[in-house]
Motif scaffolding. Sequence first.
Motif, mmCIF file in Angstrom:
data_model
loop_
_atom_site.group_PDB
_atom_site.id
_atom_site.type_symbol
_atom_site.label_atom_id
_atom_site.label_comp_id
_atom_site.label_asym_id
_atom_site.label_seq_id
_atom_site.Cartn_x
_atom_site.Cartn_y
_atom_site.Cartn_z
ATOM 1 N N ILE A 109 49.593 26.474 25.743
ATOM 2 C CA ILE A 109 49.035 27.353 24.705
ATOM 3 C C ILE A 109 47.539 27.514 24.931
ATOM 4 O O ILE A 109 47.002 28.624 24.869
ATOM 5 C CB ILE A 109 49.317 26.779 23.310
ATOM 6 C CG1 ILE A 109 50.823 26.822 22.999
ATOM 7 C CG2 ILE A 109 48.542 27.566 22.244
ATOM 8 C CD1 ILE A 109 51.201 26.128 21.703
ATOM 9 N N GLN A 110 46.847 26.404 25.200
ATOM 10 C CA GLN A 110 45.410 26.483 25.425
ATOM 11 C C GLN A 110 45.068 27.461 26.543
ATOM 12 O O GLN A 110 44.236 28.360 26.376
ATOM 13 C CB GLN A 110 44.857 25.095 25.772
ATOM 14 C CG GLN A 110 44.810 24.128 24.601
ATOM 15 C CD GLN A 110 44.296 22.766 25.026
ATOM 16 O OE1 GLN A 110 44.714 22.225 26.044
ATOM 17 N NE2 GLN A 110 43.404 22.201 24.233
ATOM 18 N N SER A 111 45.707 27.288 27.688
ATOM 19 C CA SER A 111 45.375 28.152 28.826
ATOM 20 C C SER A 111 45.881 29.571 28.645
ATOM 21 O O SER A 111 45.306 30.511 29.194
ATOM 22 C CB SER A 111 45.943 27.545 30.120
ATOM 23 O OG SER A 111 45.205 26.406 30.499
ATOM 24 N N ASN A 112 46.941 29.734 27.871
ATOM 25 C CA ASN A 112 47.479 31.078 27.682
ATOM 26 C C ASN A 112 46.594 31.924 26.777
ATOM 27 O O ASN A 112 46.515 33.139 26.942
ATOM 28 C CB ASN A 112 48.894 31.001 27.091
ATOM 29 C CG ASN A 112 49.731 32.213 27.442
ATOM 30 O OD1 ASN A 112 49.628 32.745 28.543
ATOM 31 N ND2 ASN A 112 50.568 32.647 26.519
ATOM 32 N N VAL A 113 45.907 31.283 25.830
ATOM 33 C CA VAL A 113 45.131 32.077 24.873
ATOM 34 C C VAL A 113 43.620 31.891 24.974
ATOM 35 O O VAL A 113 42.875 32.703 24.423
ATOM 36 C CB VAL A 113 45.566 31.804 23.411
ATOM 37 C CG1 VAL A 113 47.048 32.052 23.235
ATOM 38 C CG2 VAL A 113 45.193 30.393 22.974
ATOM 39 N N CYS A 114 43.138 30.837 25.681
ATOM 40 C CA CYS A 114 41.691 30.584 25.608
ATOM 41 C C CYS A 114 40.891 31.690 26.283
ATOM 42 O O CYS A 114 39.871 32.140 25.738
ATOM 43 C CB CYS A 114 41.344 29.218 26.190
ATOM 44 S SG CYS A 114 41.549 29.042 27.957
ATOM 45 N N GLN A 115 41.352 32.168 27.463
ATOM 46 C CA GLN A 115 40.619 33.266 28.093
ATOM 47 C C GLN A 115 40.773 34.561 27.299
ATOM 48 O O GLN A 115 39.832 35.358 27.205
ATOM 49 C CB GLN A 115 41.093 33.493 29.531
ATOM 50 C CG GLN A 115 40.596 32.475 30.525
ATOM 51 C CD GLN A 115 41.512 31.284 30.680
ATOM 52 O OE1 GLN A 115 41.065 30.208 31.028
ATOM 53 N NE2 GLN A 115 42.797 31.455 30.426
ATOM 54 N N LEU A 116 41.956 34.764 26.711
ATOM 55 C CA LEU A 116 42.148 35.951 25.863
ATOM 56 C C LEU A 116 41.241 35.865 24.636
ATOM 57 O O LEU A 116 40.699 36.881 24.190
ATOM 58 C CB LEU A 116 43.615 36.061 25.451
ATOM 59 C CG LEU A 116 44.605 36.286 26.600
ATOM 60 C CD1 LEU A 116 46.039 36.189 26.101
ATOM 61 C CD2 LEU A 116 44.374 37.636 27.266
ATOM 62 N N GLY A 117 41.071 34.660 24.101
ATOM 63 C CA GLY A 117 40.138 34.490 22.996
ATOM 64 C C GLY A 117 38.708 34.740 23.430
ATOM 65 O O GLY A 117 37.933 35.403 22.728
ATOM 66 N N LEU A 118 38.355 34.203 24.594
ATOM 67 C CA LEU A 118 37.008 34.413 25.114
ATOM 68 C C LEU A 118 36.740 35.899 25.342
ATOM 69 O O LEU A 118 35.650 36.403 25.043
ATOM 70 C CB LEU A 118 36.843 33.619 26.411
ATOM 71 C CG LEU A 118 35.453 33.478 27.023
ATOM 72 C CD1 LEU A 118 35.350 32.169 27.801
ATOM 73 C CD2 LEU A 118 35.130 34.639 27.956
ATOM 74 N N LEU A 119 37.737 36.611 25.864
ATOM 75 C CA LEU A 119 37.603 38.056 26.090
ATOM 76 C C LEU A 119 37.648 38.846 24.787
ATOM 77 O O LEU A 119 37.437 40.056 24.797
ATOM 78 C CB LEU A 119 38.704 38.540 27.039
ATOM 79 C CG LEU A 119 38.610 37.998 28.478
ATOM 80 C CD1 LEU A 119 39.865 38.358 29.266
ATOM 81 C CD2 LEU A 119 37.373 38.528 29.177
ATOM 82 N N SER A 120 37.931 38.158 23.680
ATOM 83 C CA SER A 120 37.844 38.764 22.343
ATOM 84 C C SER A 120 36.562 38.326 21.639
ATOM 85 O O SER A 120 36.396 38.554 20.442
ATOM 86 C CB SER A 120 39.064 38.368 21.500
ATOM 87 O OG SER A 120 40.270 38.693 22.147
ATOM 88 N N ASP A 121 35.674 37.643 22.399
ATOM 89 C CA ASP A 121 34.391 37.155 21.886
ATOM 90 C C ASP A 121 34.558 36.101 20.805
ATOM 91 O O ASP A 121 33.740 35.990 19.889
ATOM 92 C CB ASP A 121 33.524 38.318 21.375
ATOM 93 C CG ASP A 121 33.171 39.302 22.482
ATOM 94 O OD1 ASP A 121 32.884 38.838 23.601
ATOM 95 O OD2 ASP A 121 33.203 40.518 22.233
ATOM 96 N N LEU A 122 35.629 35.288 20.905
ATOM 97 C CA LEU A 122 35.845 34.170 20.004
ATOM 98 C C LEU A 122 35.372 32.900 20.705
ATOM 99 O O LEU A 122 35.743 32.634 21.848
ATOM 100 C CB LEU A 122 37.322 34.051 19.622
ATOM 101 C CG LEU A 122 37.889 35.255 18.853
ATOM 102 C CD1 LEU A 122 39.390 35.087 18.632
ATOM 103 C CD2 LEU A 122 37.164 35.454 17.531
#
Length: 506
Positions: free
Chosen positions: A315-328
Motif C-alpha cells: 500500500i505504501q509503495s502503491n500510493v506514496c508516489q501518487l500522493g507525492l504527485l498530488s502534492d501531499l
Amino acid sequence: MSALPLVGAERLTPATAAQLPASVQRPAYDRTKLKPGIVHLGDGAFHRCHQAEWTDDALQAAFGDWGIVGINLRAPDIANALGAQSGLFCRELREDGAVDRRLVGSEIAHISVLDESYDPYRLSLRVALEAAADPAIRLITMTVTEKGYCHIPATGELDLDHPDIVHDIAAPRAPRSVPGFILEALTLRLQREAGPLAIMSCDNVPDNSATLRRAVLGLAQRVDAAIGDRIARDVHFLNTMVDRIVPATQPGDIERFAAQTGIADFGLVVGEPFRMWVIEDTHRCAMPAWDRVGALIVDDVRPYEILKMRVLNGIQSNVCQLGLLSDLQFMSEVMGSEIFETFARRTIMDEVVPELPKVSGIDVLAYVEQSIRRLKNGDLKHGTLQISTDGSQKIRQRLLEPLRACLAAGRPANGLLLGVAGWMCYAGGLHWQSKRIDVRDPKASVTTEIGRRYGSDPAGFVAEMLKLADIFGTDLTDDEPVKARLAQFVEQLRAAPAIEVVATLI
C-alpha cells in the motif's frame, strides 16, 4: 536535528535520566551489569524503535550479556549523538493523541566510521571491525536499508559493478560496503576462532539474510574462496520479518520532548504502538529472549514476509508516489483521502490478496484493515518523500511480484499498474505541472535522464524504463498490454494531479 542547547533542557545522560517524568518507563534491569553480545549495523530510528526496544523487553524477561553495540558505516554520526548519552534514548509511541514514552537502555556502545576523506577513517573502521570480531559478540544484526546490500534488486544477486564492491574486491581489508564489512569481520573471527556467530537482517529485502549471504559469499569468491567456504559452513544467516512504522525523527519532535520533560534527547525516536517480529531460526541460534516477549520464532518466515511486503509495504509503495504527485506531504494525508483509501483497499483486495500464501495465525482480511488504519495515523509524520526514497530497491517485492502473480492468474491489475506508473513518473522527475521533484534513488541519474528525453512520449518513456533490467527484469519489456496500460497511466499522470487519475480509475 536541533542544535544544543535547547532552552531550559538538560542533555539526557544516566544522571539526568532520573529527572524524566515518572510516566516514562525505565529499564527494569541493572544496566551497569550489561555487557555486549550484539553488534548492530545501521543504528537508525527504526532499529532503536524496534529491535532495541524488543531487546530491552528481553533483558527484563531474562537478563544476559546481550548489550547492543551500534555501528554506522555511513552518516549519521551516532557516536556523537548517542555516545554522549551513554547509549540512552527514549522512544515515543503515538496514536489517537496518546503518547507512550519509554527510556531504552539496551544500547551500550556506539561506533561511527568516519568519512574516508579524513585520516581517522582507517582507525574508526578498524575499531568497528574489531568490535564485530570480539568473541563476546554472538549476533550481528542490521538495518542498512535495501541499497546497503549492493545487490541487483531484480535478481537478488551481488552487483559486481557496484563501486563499493569494486573497491572491496581490490582492498578487502578496508571495506566500504556492508557485505565487505561483514566479510572482513567474519574473516577476522574465523582466523581467531572467535566462536559461533549468527547474522540477522532486519531490512525489507526479500529473503533478507539469504540475500546478504549470497552477497557476502559472492564477494568472498573474489577475495578469499577458502574463507567463503568456511562462512558457508559455519555462519548462520537468519531471515526475519520486521514491522513497525517509524518515521524519521524531526527537530520538532526533540523540541516538543524537551519542552514537556525538561530533557534534551538527541536519540529520540517516534513510532506507532503496533510492532511485530518474526525470526526464521531452524538452527536455534543464541539470541536474547525475544520469543518470551512476543517475537515469533518460525521455521519459514516467507509467508509472513510476503504478507507484510505486499500488503502494508505494498500500500505504501502503491500510493506514496501518487500522493507525492498530488502534492501531499504525509502518508496520513494520502490515506486520509477517501479516494486513496478506496483505491488502496480495492487494489489490495482484488489484485494482491487472492495470491497471498496462507499465514499461520493471521486473519488476512483483518490484517488489511489494520494496515489501512495504521497508515492513516495522523500522529505520525511519515513523509511521502521518505517512503519514495530508494524506490528502485523496493518496487520488485512490493509491486512487481504481486503484479506478476496477478497477471499470471489472469486478473486485471490496474491498481498495481497505476502504482508502477506513479513510481516511473516520480523516478523520471515528471510532475504534471513540471515542478521539480526531489528524486532520491540510487538510479536517479538514469531515470531522470529517461524522463528528460522521453517526458513528452509516454510510450517511449515506459519502454525505456522497462529496459532497466536490474529493476524490472526482462519479462515485461515484451508484454504489450502491460506497456500500453502503463503508457496510458503515465499520459494521464502528466496531465492532471494523481489523485484525479486515481478517482477516475475507481
